[in-house]
Design an enzyme around this catalytic site. Structure first.
Site, PDB file in Angstrom:
ATOM      1  N   ASP A   1     -61.727  -8.794 -43.653  1.00  0.00           N
ATOM      2  CA  ASP A   1     -61.898  -8.574 -45.095  1.00  0.00           C
ATOM      3  C   ASP A   1     -61.957  -7.086 -45.418  1.00  0.00           C
ATOM      4  O   ASP A   1     -61.379  -6.624 -46.413  1.00  0.00           O
ATOM      5  CB  ASP A   1     -63.181  -9.258 -45.587  1.00  0.00           C
ATOM      6  CG  ASP A   1     -63.077 -10.778 -45.588  1.00  0.00           C
ATOM      7  OD1 ASP A   1     -61.948 -11.294 -45.445  1.00  0.00           O
ATOM      8  OD2 ASP A   1     -64.112 -11.444 -45.721  1.00  0.00           O
TER       9      ASP A   1
ATOM     10  N   ASP B   1     -47.156  -7.561 -45.881  1.00  0.00           N
ATOM     11  CA  ASP B   1     -47.931  -8.512 -45.086  1.00  0.00           C
ATOM     12  C   ASP B   1     -48.445  -7.795 -43.846  1.00  0.00           C
ATOM     13  O   ASP B   1     -47.676  -7.135 -43.131  1.00  0.00           O
ATOM     14  CB  ASP B   1     -47.068  -9.706 -44.680  1.00  0.00           C
ATOM     15  CG  ASP B   1     -47.896 -10.796 -44.021  1.00  0.00           C
ATOM     16  OD1 ASP B   1     -48.490 -11.601 -44.758  1.00  0.00           O
ATOM     17  OD2 ASP B   1     -47.958 -10.833 -42.770  1.00  0.00           O
TER      18      ASP B   1
ATOM     19  N   GLU C   1     -53.349 -12.319 -46.486  1.00  0.00           N
ATOM     20  CA  GLU C   1     -53.135 -10.901 -46.186  1.00  0.00           C
ATOM     21  C   GLU C   1     -51.812 -10.405 -46.766  1.00  0.00           C
ATOM     22  O   GLU C   1     -51.288  -9.384 -46.337  1.00  0.00           O
ATOM     23  CB  GLU C   1     -53.163 -10.669 -44.679  1.00  0.00           C
ATOM     24  CG  GLU C   1     -52.035 -11.294 -43.897  1.00  0.00           C
ATOM     25  CD  GLU C   1     -52.280 -12.740 -43.492  1.00  0.00           C
ATOM     26  OE1 GLU C   1     -51.564 -13.225 -42.599  1.00  0.00           O
ATOM     27  OE2 GLU C   1     -53.197 -13.390 -44.052  1.00  0.00           O
TER      28      GLU C   1
ATOM     29  N   HIS D   1     -64.041 -12.084 -39.078  1.00  0.00           N
ATOM     30  CA  HIS D   1     -63.474 -12.196 -40.428  1.00  0.00           C
ATOM     31  C   HIS D   1     -64.003 -11.126 -41.375  1.00  0.00           C
ATOM     32  O   HIS D   1     -63.294 -10.721 -42.302  1.00  0.00           O
ATOM     33  CB  HIS D   1     -63.747 -13.590 -40.993  1.00  0.00           C
ATOM     34  CG  HIS D   1     -62.900 -14.658 -40.348  1.00  0.00           C
ATOM     35  ND1 HIS D   1     -61.616 -14.932 -40.732  1.00  0.00           N
ATOM     36  CD2 HIS D   1     -63.174 -15.501 -39.313  1.00  0.00           C
ATOM     37  CE1 HIS D   1     -61.120 -15.900 -39.978  1.00  0.00           C
ATOM     38  NE2 HIS D   1     -62.047 -16.259 -39.103  1.00  0.00           N
TER      39      HIS D   1
ATOM     40  N   ASN E   1     -58.492 -10.920 -36.999  1.00  0.00           N
ATOM     41  CA  ASN E   1     -59.651 -11.753 -37.356  1.00  0.00           C
ATOM     42  C   ASN E   1     -60.300 -12.362 -36.111  1.00  0.00           C
ATOM     43  O   ASN E   1     -61.533 -12.401 -35.992  1.00  0.00           O
ATOM     44  CB  ASN E   1     -59.220 -12.871 -38.304  1.00  0.00           C
ATOM     45  CG  ASN E   1     -59.176 -12.419 -39.751  1.00  0.00           C
ATOM     46  OD1 ASN E   1     -59.926 -11.535 -40.157  1.00  0.00           O
ATOM     47  ND2 ASN E   1     -58.292 -13.018 -40.535  1.00  0.00           N
TER      48      ASN E   1
END
Length: 269
Positions: free
Chosen positions: A162, A145, A188, A158, A153
């Site tokens: 990504d 994680d 994530e 964002h 973010n």
């Protein structure tokens, strides 16, 4: 419940005609067809089988068999005058098979990162767990994680977030063996399966990936590197342990890694 991809598969290969009773393929010793009438009957039997199944792998198998029957007819005197129709049938079957192969990939992979999705992870786990039980081989699962991903973010947007996920998967694929797999478990969070790997080796593999991810950080719009870390939990699979139990233990170890300061790797009890 069927996904949109599964529905697309079924719409692609099934006619609107009501399906009949499922007919067995007859095994490997079934004689090849020798004429147009027999071929037509066989095709109808295969069509019935396709209508009755939602398993993509089985559909592709059936199409392979139909292709073989179609090629046999190319050498039949009875079909000599219908070579063009036979060729068209071959082309259509091959095209349909390729579309199914592509759809099967779509069903098992996360479109953004290229990692397996949960469905793909389920399929790989089933295969590797059976092999591990059969041969008493080692199998490790890792839950990863990204640390403080919400802040990433919020700070960089964002799209950057990504890009970070895609970057992690690319680095993992370069670092891992062909037999290892990475799957996007949600947001994530990722799962890595390491077949034939001891606990000590799994720790070394994930620490190496962790260091690589920190050193090869992506740059923001100003060209400044943005180091991002991840935490991980590693669980060594017990004989006959199911997927839910194994991932639960890996997730608990991940929680301990986060709790102890992040950018850590913890081993499940």
């Amino acid at each position: 419940m069927q996904t949109s991809d599964e529905k697309k598969v079924l719409q692609l290969v099934k006619s609107s005609t009501t399906g009949k009773k499922k007919i067995s393929s007859g095994g490997k010793n079934r004689k090849p067809v020798s004429g147009a009438d027999e071929y037509s009957q066989q095709v109808e039997q295969y069509a019935n089988r396709i209508r009755e199944t939602s398993d993509i792998n089985e559909i592709i198998e059936i199409l392979d068999t139909v292709m073989g029957e179609t090629r046999n007819l190319r050498y039949s005197n009875e079909m000599y005058r219908a070579q063009e129709q036979v060729q068209l049938a071959e082309n259509r079957i091959e095209s349909l098979k390729q579309e199914l192969e592509q759809l099967r990939e779509m069903i098992h992979y996360d479109p953004m990162t290229g990692a397996l999705n949960r469905r793909g992870l389920d399929a790989v786990y089933q295969r590797e767990a059976a092999r591990a039980d059969r041969n008493e081989n080692a199998l490790c699962a890792v839950m990863l994680d990204l640390d403080d991903f919400k802040r990433i973010n919020d700070s960089y947007g964002h799209q950057f977030g990504d890009d970070v996920l895609v970057h992690l998967v690319k680095l993992a694929k370069k670092s891992l063996r062909l037999s290892d797999v990475i799957a996007r478990y949600g947001g994530e969070e990722f799962v890595i399966l390491l077949p034939d790997t001891t606990l000590e080796s799994a720790v070394w593999v994930i620490q190496r990936l962790q260091n690589s991810f920190l050193k090869k950080a992506l740059a923001d719009i100003d060209g400044n590197a943005v180091p991002i870390a991840f935490s991980g939990g590693i669980a060594f699979r017990q004989l006959h342990e199911n997927q839910k139990s194994l991932l639960k233990r890996a997730d608990e170890a991940l929680y301990q890694a986060k709790k102890s300061g992040k950018n850590r790797i913890m081993i499940a009890s």
